[in-house]
Enzyme design. Structure first.
Site, PDB file in Angstrom:
ATOM      1  CE  LYS A 112      -3.801  -2.451   2.193  1.00  0.00           C
ATOM      2  NZ  LYS A 112      -4.577  -2.762   3.394  1.00  0.00           N
ATOM      3  CD  GLN A 115      -3.545  -4.186   6.569  1.00  0.00           C
ATOM      4  OE1 GLN A 115      -3.678  -3.165   5.900  1.00  0.00           O
ATOM      5  NE2 GLN A 115      -3.914  -5.368   6.110  1.00  0.00           N
ATOM      6  CG  ASP A 165      -9.709  -0.085   5.045  1.00  0.00           C
ATOM      7  OD1 ASP A 165      -9.480  -0.630   3.953  1.00  0.00           O
ATOM      8  OD2 ASP A 165      -8.965  -0.201   6.036  1.00  0.00           O
TER       9      ASP A 165
HETATM   10  N1  GUN Z   1      -6.855  -6.755   6.246  1.00  0.00           N
HETATM   11  C1  GUN Z   1      -7.197  -7.547   5.203  1.00  0.00           C
HETATM   12  N2  GUN Z   1      -7.845  -6.817   4.254  1.00  0.00           N
HETATM   13  C2  GUN Z   1      -7.892  -5.557   4.710  1.00  0.00           C
HETATM   14  C3  GUN Z   1      -8.427  -4.351   4.173  1.00  0.00           C
HETATM   15  O1  GUN Z   1      -9.005  -4.279   3.087  1.00  0.00           O
HETATM   16  N3  GUN Z   1      -8.270  -3.244   4.955  1.00  0.00           N
HETATM   17  C4  GUN Z   1      -7.659  -3.286   6.166  1.00  0.00           C
HETATM   18  N4  GUN Z   1      -7.572  -2.162   6.872  1.00  0.00           N
HETATM   19  N5  GUN Z   1      -7.172  -4.389   6.696  1.00  0.00           N
HETATM   20  C5  GUN Z   1      -7.280  -5.513   5.962  1.00  0.00           C
END
Ligand code: GUN
Length: 315
Positions: free
Chosen positions: A60, A104, A127
């Site tokens: 990311k 996350q 998100d």
């Molecule tokens: N962990 C697995 N997928 C995601 C996601 O799309 N966003 C976040 N914040 N954590 C994750």
């Protein structure tokens, strides 16, 4: 023999190709914002040492940099108290230069995930997990929408796949994928069914789907009998398999050797919720794992960051 029977050879929908297209558009939007004096900024917060999270967060941050989005990575120790994490969220909410905040998941067990996610400013919730954004999506209003389902819709549109009136079946009811996926398909005027672990006769329901989205995290739960001939099959599963026997069941001659070599070398290989051999021979379109929707998710996060910057700064 039925002469009308058609042998399907699914077209593979490449996440790489679609994510490249999205990223190109985002990079252009970012340079326009910069010309207008706005520098979009994404902050990713990670708590603890979950190895998968480390890989995702790195991807990311790297992608943000590639597209000209400023990014910060806050890595906190595993034993960070709830109050400290909430204080960091408050600080990021208050910072004028921060457009997107991503915490996350998963968070360590001692942390109340819901409380943390609800603490985010909904306008910075890239998100799309905050109840305000989830509620706005449910009511069909402008919202920040979870990245994976938003990326899937984007891909289906780019491919010209008709959603209006289609029978869409979503397997899985998570807040991250299943529920928002169903709502987005509904917004596109599909007839939507959500299946889950208590669904009776899963194969019967799935086999009527023109668009089938599998997001339950059960290795190969979708098999030949679940797939309508010619259907669009989207695999959101991320599971690993470690034995040659499962690999033989999962893959045809086109990729079995490669997968067996991966298992030998690394001890496992990444697979989805859909039996790849069945999907490739029976579906019309198929998103593989890896190389499918995972790449879309990161690209859409960047798109959401730009959207958040525009919404909050009203540019
Ligand atoms: N962990 C697995 N997928 C995601 C996601 O799309 N966003 C976040 N914040 N954590 C994750």
């Amino acid at each position: 023999m039925n002469t009308e029977m058609k042998e399907y050879q699914a077209e593979i929908l490449s996440g790489k190709e679609f994510s490249a297209a999205i990223k190109e558009e985002v990079a252009e939007a970012v340079s326009k914002l910069k010309e207008a004096g706005v520098e979009p900024c994404l902050v990713v917060v990670r708590v603890g040492a979950d190895p998968a999270s480390e890989v995702y967060v790195r991807s990311k941050v790297k992608t943000a940099e590639e597209l000209g989005i400023r990014s910060e990575h806050r890595h906190l120790p595993e034993d960070t108290p709830q109050e400290d994490l909430l204080a960091i969220v408050d600080e990021l909410n208050a910072r004028e230069d921060v457009d997107g905040i991503l915490v996350q998941l998963p968070l360590p067990k001692h942390i109340n995930e819901t409380e943390v996610l609800e603490r985010l400013d909904p306008l910075k919730d890239v998100d799309g997990f905050h109840p305000v954004n989830a509620g706005r999506l449910a009511q069909g209003h402008e919202a920040l929408v979870p990245c994976t389902p938003a990326g899937i819709i984007d891909m289906l549109k780019r491919k010209g796949i008709e959603m209006k009136g289609a029978n869409a079946v979503v397997v899985g009811r998570s807040n991250i994928v299943g529920k928002p996926m169903a709502l987005l398909l509904l917004q596109e005027h599909a007839t939507v069914t959500i299946c889950h672990s208590r669904t009776r006769d899963l194969a019967d329901v799935c086999s009527r789907a023109d668009i089938l989205v599998a997001a339950v995290g059960v290795t190969g739960i979708i098999r030949e009998e679940h797939i309508k001939p010619g259907a669009v099959v989207v695999d959101v599963g991320m599971n690993s398999i470690t034995d040659a026997e499962t690999a033989r069941d999962f893959f045809g001659d086109d990729e079995l050797e490669k997968r067996l070599t991966t298992i030998e070398r690394r001890g496992s290989t990444l697979v989805g919720d859909v039996n790849a051999k069945a999907a490739k021979s029976k579906a019309g379109y198929f998103t593989p794992v890896p190389g499918g929707v995972g790449l879309l998710t990161v690209a859409m996060l960047m798109k959401n960051t730009v959207k958040a910057a525009r919404l909050r700064r009203k540019v």
